[in-house]
Write a protein that holds these residues in place. Structure first.
Motif, mmCIF file in Angstrom:
data_model
loop_
_atom_site.group_PDB
_atom_site.id
_atom_site.type_symbol
_atom_site.label_atom_id
_atom_site.label_comp_id
_atom_site.label_asym_id
_atom_site.label_seq_id
_atom_site.Cartn_x
_atom_site.Cartn_y
_atom_site.Cartn_z
ATOM 1 N N TYR A 1 -101.399 7.846 67.474
ATOM 2 C CA TYR A 1 -101.439 9.260 67.873
ATOM 3 C C TYR A 1 -101.139 10.182 66.699
ATOM 4 N N SER B 1 -97.965 10.582 83.456
ATOM 5 C CA SER B 1 -97.388 10.000 82.258
ATOM 6 C C SER B 1 -95.876 10.167 82.211
ATOM 7 N N TRP B 2 -95.173 9.161 82.675
ATOM 8 C CA TRP B 2 -93.733 9.050 82.496
ATOM 9 C C TRP B 2 -93.023 10.386 82.704
ATOM 10 N N TYR C 1 -105.188 14.093 79.026
ATOM 11 C CA TYR C 1 -105.804 13.324 77.951
ATOM 12 C C TYR C 1 -107.210 12.809 78.272
ATOM 13 N N TRP D 1 -98.009 18.004 68.382
ATOM 14 C CA TRP D 1 -98.074 16.779 67.604
ATOM 15 C C TRP D 1 -98.972 16.985 66.402
ATOM 16 N N TRP E 1 -107.127 7.127 74.939
ATOM 17 C CA TRP E 1 -106.170 7.397 76.006
ATOM 18 C C TRP E 1 -106.551 8.748 76.548
ATOM 19 N N HIS F 1 -96.506 -2.759 80.824
ATOM 20 C CA HIS F 1 -96.705 -1.425 80.251
ATOM 21 C C HIS F 1 -95.572 -0.533 80.771
ATOM 22 N N PHE F 2 -94.396 -0.763 80.275
ATOM 23 C CA PHE F 2 -93.176 0.032 80.558
ATOM 24 C C PHE F 2 -92.644 -0.101 81.992
ATOM 25 N N ASN G 1 -97.326 -3.523 75.962
ATOM 26 C CA ASN G 1 -97.772 -2.257 75.396
ATOM 27 C C ASN G 1 -96.573 -1.589 74.719
ATOM 28 N N GLU G 2 -96.698 -1.299 73.454
ATOM 29 C CA GLU G 2 -95.696 -0.530 72.701
ATOM 30 C C GLU G 2 -94.257 -0.954 72.984
ATOM 31 N N ASN H 1 -99.450 16.932 79.967
ATOM 32 C CA ASN H 1 -100.493 16.788 78.940
ATOM 33 C C ASN H 1 -101.674 16.033 79.532
ATOM 34 N N GLN I 1 -99.418 4.211 85.822
ATOM 35 C CA GLN I 1 -99.900 5.569 85.585
ATOM 36 C C GLN I 1 -101.157 5.914 86.371
ATOM 37 N N GLU J 1 -105.395 2.740 71.831
ATOM 38 C CA GLU J 1 -105.133 4.100 72.323
ATOM 39 C C GLU J 1 -105.198 5.048 71.141
ATOM 40 N N ARG K 1 -100.429 21.018 71.978
ATOM 41 C CA ARG K 1 -99.250 20.185 72.158
ATOM 42 C C ARG K 1 -98.696 19.937 70.773
ATOM 43 N N ASN L 1 -93.463 13.154 81.288
ATOM 44 C CA ASN L 1 -94.361 14.314 81.163
ATOM 45 C C ASN L 1 -95.242 14.533 82.381
ATOM 46 N N ASN M 1 -102.230 1.428 68.925
ATOM 47 C CA ASN M 1 -102.172 2.787 69.469
ATOM 48 C C ASN M 1 -101.807 3.713 68.327
HETATM 49 C C1 BGP Z 1 -98.486 5.984 74.874
HETATM 50 C C2 BGP Z 1 -98.378 5.116 76.109
HETATM 51 C C3 BGP Z 1 -99.168 5.611 77.280
HETATM 52 C C4 BGP Z 1 -99.273 7.121 77.404
HETATM 53 C C5 BGP Z 1 -99.506 7.811 76.064
HETATM 54 C C6 BGP Z 1 -99.434 9.326 76.139
HETATM 55 O O1 BGP Z 1 -97.307 5.877 74.145
HETATM 56 O O2 BGP Z 1 -98.805 3.789 75.859
HETATM 57 O O3 BGP Z 1 -98.653 4.982 78.423
HETATM 58 O O4 BGP Z 1 -98.190 7.620 78.070
HETATM 59 O O5 BGP Z 1 -98.588 7.345 75.101
HETATM 60 O O6 BGP Z 1 -98.116 9.749 76.270
HETATM 61 P P1 BGP Z 1 -97.614 11.170 76.699
HETATM 62 O O7 BGP Z 1 -98.116 11.434 78.061
HETATM 63 O O8 BGP Z 1 -96.138 11.098 76.661
HETATM 64 O O9 BGP Z 1 -98.157 12.165 75.758
#
Ligand code: BGP
Length: 459
Positions: free
Chosen positions: A296, A420-421, A429, A336, A413, A120-121, A164-165, A427, A19, A363, A334, A423, A294
């Motif tokens: 959120y 980010s993947w 952060y 959440w 984070w 990490h993924f 990670n996760e 978003n 990332q 995170e 966002r 997204n 982590n």
């Molecule tokens: C967590 C991951 C991070 C990061 C974060 C925010 O799950 O460990 O790698 O991506 O989420 O995610 P997002 O950008 O999808 O909101």
């Protein structure tokens, strides 16, 4: 000062190789599943921005580490890219060794404790093509990779994180279609989950045998599960959500064994992964020194109200439905939920049911869409909402620590707005905003605030 944190508390942030580094096809790096997925399905990625467009940490790490120091970081987590370190799956890429040595040394020189993740993924495409986490060969390959990392960098890395996760790899890649290889099937998902924990345990066993000076851990996204009511059916739904999404990883990582309820549920539905007799002893060796958490948002569940078709494939949500609690507080930028007390509930659960293991928040953060709208005339993002978000979570953490939880730090984070993947940059952060065109970095208001919190070890 009302909220003072224990001596030596870790203040910092987290990112990951895929990332932040960029240089996706440079420095000898091989492709990861993300490079590949973007090539074949760019439309899946927000604004068609792929993993080559990052905050260029590979080139700019020195400048970024200086910035970390400026905003009061005493610790920082990133990960090693397996595909960069071992591009052909076997040999070590010396350019990558130099890069990671430089990063680790620069962090230490600036008084920043390095936390280093191994996965990490970002599965190397090479190993994915051999079956990825579905295959036992990848487990062995990861163990070798982990050993190489420990030998190369273990004299200076204070905290290692094996994964990670891991649950996100399972649900994203095998159940709910948001990670490559976007296959579908519960039994495969269970196999992948088991293989990752086996790989984790091999890494822990190896780390201990090397008698290095640091600690070994894992980062789990512990999403607390709250039932709609105290009705037994809702309680059971919440118990099962917790079993699949938290305890399937937390129990082996901290207790060295799978929850009996999970095993019997999988047995009952004929969904147990394939394993060898000696694997369970190996899982028992995977107990960590330090747990990264982590957090959120919470998971709110109720008993399943709608019937499942008799031929629907086995899924965790056979047993529950997500529930939108009326009046819950939402992140307006966002969709959440924000529930600060969740962080306290996680820490108290670890205190009471997981031997009060040493942990830290690895995170936590607030994603904001179109954050440019908060840029003031002086060019700074005035992210008061993020300051409130962090402060309220810190208050609940502080309360848990006062009540005896062994929580050692807080990482946001993330450091600089990063890719980010799926997204991409939808978003934001970071403590620091990134201009994608010019790569100019500007400290946000939250970055300045955090520097004060860190310097005062509280607020
Ligand atoms: C967590 C991951 C991070 C990061 C974060 C925010 O799950 O460990 O790698 O991506 O989420 O995610 P997002 O950008 O999808 O909101």
């Amino acid at each position: 000062m009302k909220y003072r944190f224990p001596e030596g508390f870790w203040w910092g942030s987290a990112s990951s190789a895929a990332q932040s580094e960029g240089a996706a096809q440079q420095g000898g790096k091989a492709k990861t599943i993300w490079d590949h997925w973007f090539e074949i399905e760019p439309n899946r990625f927000h604004n068609q921005i792929g993993p080559a467009q990052t905050s260029t940490f590979y080139e700019n790490y020195r400048q970024d580490i200086q910035l970390m120091k400026n905003i009061g970081h005493n610790s920082f987590r990133t990960s090693i890219s397996w595909a960069r370190l071992m591009p052909d799956g076997i040999n070590v890429n010396q350019e990558a060794v130099t890069f990671y040595n430089n990063v680790i040394d620069a962090l230490i020189e600036n008084g920043i404790t390095p936390f280093i993740g191994l996965f990490h993924f970002d599965m190397p495409l090479y190993w994915q093509q051999k079956g990825g986490w579905e295959s036992r060969e990848t487990v062995e390959a990861y163990a070798k990779y982990a050993e190489i990392c420990f030998n190369l960098f273990g004299d200076r890395v204070a905290c290692w994180m094996t994964f990670n996760e891991p649950v996100v790899v399972v649900e994203g890649g095998y159940l709910y279609d948001f990670h490559y290889p976007n296959k579908f099937g519960f039994r495969m998902a269970a196999q992948v989950a088991f293989h990752m924990m086996l790989a984790h345990s091999l890494a822990v066993r190896c780390y201990r045998s090397l008698k290095l000076p640091g600690r070994i851990g894992i980062v789990l996204n512990l999403t607390p599960s709250y039932p709609r009511s105290q009705h037994p059916a809702d309680l059971k739904a919440s118990f099962i959500a917790d079993l699949f999404f938290n305890r399937a990883f937390l129990d082996p990582a901290v207790k060295g064994a799978y929850p009996a309820e999970l095993v019997s549920l999988l047995k009952e539905h004929d969904q147990l992964p394939v394993y060898q007799a000696e694997d369970l002893a190996l899982i028992a060796d995977g107990k960590v020194d330090l747990l990264g958490i982590n957090y959120y948002q919470p998971r709110r569940v109720k008993a399943r109200m709608t019937a499942i078709s008799p031929d629907a494939p086995f899924m965790p949500d056979w047993f529950f439905e997500n529930y939108e609690m009326p009046g819950r507080k939402m992140n307006p930028y966002r969709g959440w939920e924000i529930y600060e007390k969740g962080i306290y509930d996680i820490l108290i659960n670890l205190r009471d049911h997981y031997g009060n293991i040493d942990c830290y928040i690895s995170e936590n953060g607030m994603g904001v869409e179109n954050e440019e709208r908060f840029i003031a005339d002086d060019g700074q993002v005035k992210d008061d909402y993020r300051i409130d978000f962090i402060r309220e979570h810190l208050k609940w953490m502080h309360k848990a620590i006062q009540e005896g939880a062994h929580c050692r730090g807080y990482h946001l984070w993330t450091f600089i707005d990063n890719w980010s993947w799926m997204n991409a940059y939808n978003n934001r952060y970071g403590f620091i905003s990134l201009d994608l065109e010019t790569q100019v970095r500007t400290v946000k208001k939250s970055g300045e605030w955090f520097a004060e919190v860190s310097r005062n070890n509280g607020f």
